[in-house]
Design an enzyme around this catalytic site. Structure first.
Site, short mmCIF file in Angstrom:
data_model
loop_
_atom_site.label_atom_id
_atom_site.label_comp_id
_atom_site.label_asym_id
_atom_site.label_seq_id
_atom_site.Cartn_x
_atom_site.Cartn_y
_atom_site.Cartn_z
N GLU A 1 0.82 -1.21 0.00
CA GLU A 1 0.00 0.00 0.00
C GLU A 1 0.86 1.26 0.00
OE1 GLU A 1 -2.99 -0.34 -0.72
OE2 GLU A 1 -3.11 -2.48 -0.33
N ASP B 1 3.40 -4.90 -5.55
CA ASP B 1 3.80 -6.21 -5.02
C ASP B 1 5.32 -6.30 -4.88
OD1 ASP B 1 1.29 -7.26 -4.70
OD2 ASP B 1 1.28 -8.40 -6.57
#
Length: 754
Positions: free
Chosen positions: A588, A653
């Site tokens: 995030e 990711d």
């Protein structure tokens, strides 16, 4: 929220249909006397199976394990058990880390009939769903004076599980609405439908009362150039099948889609004389629309084509016969908002809007009316009788690969949570959230955020000017953890104000329609309200298993629902927490600097704030990611991924994995001999277990239909790719497992953005 919100909640909140036990019972079931004694015996006497990868793994271990190095707490035994039940040591980790980490779990996992995939996220969401059911179905404590918002959440849930009321009134209520407000559904009326009363703007307006953005989208959003205020957005709506690729050729999905329309029309009406022709016309009409529909990656790539104008100039902005100015003004009156000529409008997908105007001009009123009302009917199937829901299920079996409806109580709990999440969370955090976990999760977030700051500072491809601004943005990133303070307070003023209009009775369908009307009203009223930079978003309630980054607020959120095993537990060794929730935290944070997030400055404004040279270097690295991910084949359906579609999540990711790993290394260096190994897994180093738990987070087993649907529509890569690609780009993974670049799970030319 999507147009077919009552329907789509099901696909957004997948569920396994398996009832989770309480933590105590689950622990007892998973780690019974036999399992514990076997693991302890293995720990004490070194009994291990001979595996193909033993040499590789042991080569990476820095020291010899003793019994004092092993963690035998109840949580460690539990964690060891779920990892042992997942790993397949016949697979070489340097060749295929996904099947090494998930192979045994995949072999032993069955996909429940009511979902199209099983995964750790689905399992945790299932657990949360059943927790919500228990909360809403259990009476309040004798001395409890529950907030009115919670009382109405219970009422909504109880009306939803009232099958008798739904069977009696569901279909009739929907048909009455269609006939009295929308002008009827011609397919049910045969040749008797009167097209002289057809009024496209009014039809779209009447449907917009119930959150239905059909053909055109009109909404309120944060003004991307001034994130302290809102503006109006106009653009394309969605397609019934999600993406235009589904309409390009005849497949089992398009056949099933037409059959769905046909069967529902037969079930809802008596005049079948024109059904076949109407079904074909509806489909061909939508197929023509789909030709001009922008895919997710096209929207991402063509953002600069968004036109910013005003309400007064809207009719001059693009070439269409549809009176958007009048339509937009009428929509905002639903929220009692009178628009001014100077109100800002952001118009996206202009090419689509122009082309659809021509399609509408050439189509017959009957076809347009049939299609628009059909989209409402499709979204309302979950509100109607079991017969109607069974028809929908036959389509879902083809489109999603599901073979059954979810249990009604679970479906209703999920819907209540989706629409009244903060009222549900008032109950959820009190019973299920461990307050002791807050401090540790805050510490992890700060550690990972500091690690990212160090990575920014050490970046060699950013020039000094861009780097300083990026560091400033990372430092000012706002954090939401667990739940908002007011939910833990005895003062319920905010909660009551937020749900003041949510007053329900025993009629589920009327309650559901009322929620949709309230949401429309609230959405349009946002236009006159300042942006609450510190507020929790409507769809990030604490009782969800998810995490969020909001670029307009430069804000990361980690709701209580995701701060659970296997992602996080206060009693877990830190390598498990950093490999689980830690990577999600890093993910995030990195979203603030992915291909979209990097376009927003520290205040959430979408303005240029990097130099052209730094943007050029970023795009070179981004292109490496796009090309890498576009070359992974989903072997289950023999199709390649779309790196353009998934690039933002892929960048996140990769960055998240690196940030969490380096943060864990730093923590371990400052806390020596604190983290012990897991019983039965002591041949694995803590760094190896970090990666194994990361991979465990993305274990997934899915139907072919699910894989195809995800590949075409989801901005996230599929689970196998989310494991293999980031680890293959990370030299620390190679070092931990003794991999040689060039092996299947280790790239020679690694793609690194952050």
């Amino acid at each position: 929220m999507t147009d077919s919100s009552l329907l789509e909640t099901r696909s957004q909140l997948p569920n396994t249909g398996f009832r989770f036990m309480t933590p105590a019972k689950l622990l007892g079931s998973l780690v019974g006397i036999f399992v514990i004694s076997t693991i302890v015996f293995s720990t004490l006497y070194g009994v291990e199976k001979t595996r193909k990868i033993t040499t590789t793994v042991e080569r990476a271990l820095p020291f010899t394990t003793t019994t004092n190095d092993v963690c035998l707490t109840p949580y460690c035994v539990k964690a060891a058990n779920y990892l042992l039940e997942s790993i397949d040591e016949t697979v070489e980790p340097c060749e295929d880390f996904f099947h090494f980490s998930c192979g045994t779990w995949i072999k032993n996992t069955r996909i429940p009939d009511d979902v199209s995939a099983q995964s750790n996220f689905n399992l945790l969401r299932t657990q949360l769903d059943y927790n919500v059911v228990d909360l809403l179905s259990s009476p309040p404590a004798n001395d409890a004076n529950e907030p009115k918002a919670v009382v109405n959440a219970r009422r909504f849930y109880n009306s939803c599980i009232d099958d008798t009321e739904i069977e009696t009134n569901g279909v009739n209520t929907i048909l009455l609405l269609v006939n009295t407000e929308f002008g009827g559904w011609p397919i049910l009326q045969g040749s008797s439908w009167d097209n002289s009363t057809f009024d496209l703007p009014d039809l779209l307006f009447q449907l917009r009362k119930y959150y239905s953005n059909i053909i055109y989208r009109v909404d309120t959003a944060v003004n991307e150039e001034n994130s302290t205020v809102h503006n109006i957005e106009v653009g394309q709506s969605n397609l019934a099948l999600g993406q235009k690729q589904y309409y390009a050729s005849e497949t089992n999905v398009t056949i099933a889609y037409r059959q769905l329309i046909r069967e529902l029309a037969n079930a809802l009406g008596n005049d079948t004389s024109m059904i076949d022709q109407d079904v074909n016309d509806i489909f061909e009409f939508e197929k023509n629309i789909a030709k001009y529909h922008w895919t997710n990656d096209e929207q991402r790539a063509r953002f600069n084509e968004t036109v910013r104008t005003t309400v007064g100039n809207l009719s001059f902005t693009f070439n269409t016969t549809f009176d958007f100015t009048d339509y937009v003004r009428r929509c905002y009156l639903l929220g009692n908002v009178t628009l001014q000529d100077t109100d800002i409008v952001a118009v996206s997908e202009v090419e689509y809007l122009n082309n659809i105007s021509l399609i509408l001009k050439q189509a017959s009123p009957r076809t347009i009316q049939n299609y628009i009302v059909w989209r409402f009917i499709m979204g309302a199937t979950s509100l109607m009788s079991q017969q109607i829901r069974n028809i929908r299920q036959r389509f879902d079996r083809i489109f999603h690969g599901t073979n059954a409806e979810r249990p009604r109580d679970v479906e209703c709990g999920s819907l209540t949570n989706a629409y009244m999440g903060f009222a549900v969370s008032k109950l959820y955090i009190k019973k299920y959230f461990d307050e002791n976990a807050l401090n540790e999760s805050i510490e992890m977030i700060n550690n990972i955020q500091n690690t990212f700051l160090e990575m920014l500072n050490e970046s060699t491809w950013m020039d000094a000017e861009s780097k300083v601004k990026a560091i400033e943005k990372a430092k000012t990133m706002n954090q939401h953890i667990g739940y908002p303070d007011y939910l833990g307070s005895d003062n319920n003023t905010k909660l009551e104000n937020d749900y003041a209009e949510y007053n329900f009775n025993s009629s589920y369908i009327r309650n559901a329609l009322k929620i949709l009307e309230i949401n429309v009203k609230k959405s349009f009223q946002l236009l006159r309200k300042p942006v609450d930079k510190n507020g929790w978003g409507d769809y990030s309630a604490p009782s969800v298993v998810n995490a969020f980054y909001e670029p307009s607020k430069n804000q990361i959120s980690f709701p209580a629902g995701i701060l659970q095993t296997p992602f996080f537990n206060k009693d877990a060794p830190k390598y498990l927490n950093y490999g689980g929730i830690g990577v999600i935290i890093g993910h995030e944070i990195t979203h603030g600097f992915d291909d979209t997030g990097r376009q927003f400055d520290k205040d959430g404004n979408r303005i240029p704030w990097w130099t052209d040279e730094t943007i050029k270097k970023f795009n070179e690295r981004k292109t490496c990611i796009i090309n890498q991910y576009s070359n992974y084949t989903v072997t289950q359906i023999n199709m390649k991924g779309d790196g353009n579609l998934t690039q933002g999540e892929d960048i996140a990711d990769n960055g998240g994995l690196r940030e969490a790993f380096f943060a864990y290394q730093k923590w371990a260096a400052n806390n020596k001999n604190v983290d012990n190994r897991l019983p039965g897994l002591q041949k694995y180093s803590s760094e190896q277990l970090f990666f194994i738990n990361y991979a465990k987070s993305w274990c997934i087993k899915m139907t072919n239909a699910h894989a195809l649907n995800r590949l075409r529509t989801d901005v996230h890569s599929l689970g196998p790719t989310r494991v293999i690609a980031p680890t293959s780009n990370f030299d620390q993974f190679d070092r931990a497992f003794g991999c040689t670049p060039g092996q299947g799970n280790s790239r020679k030319d690694k793609c690194i953005v952050w």
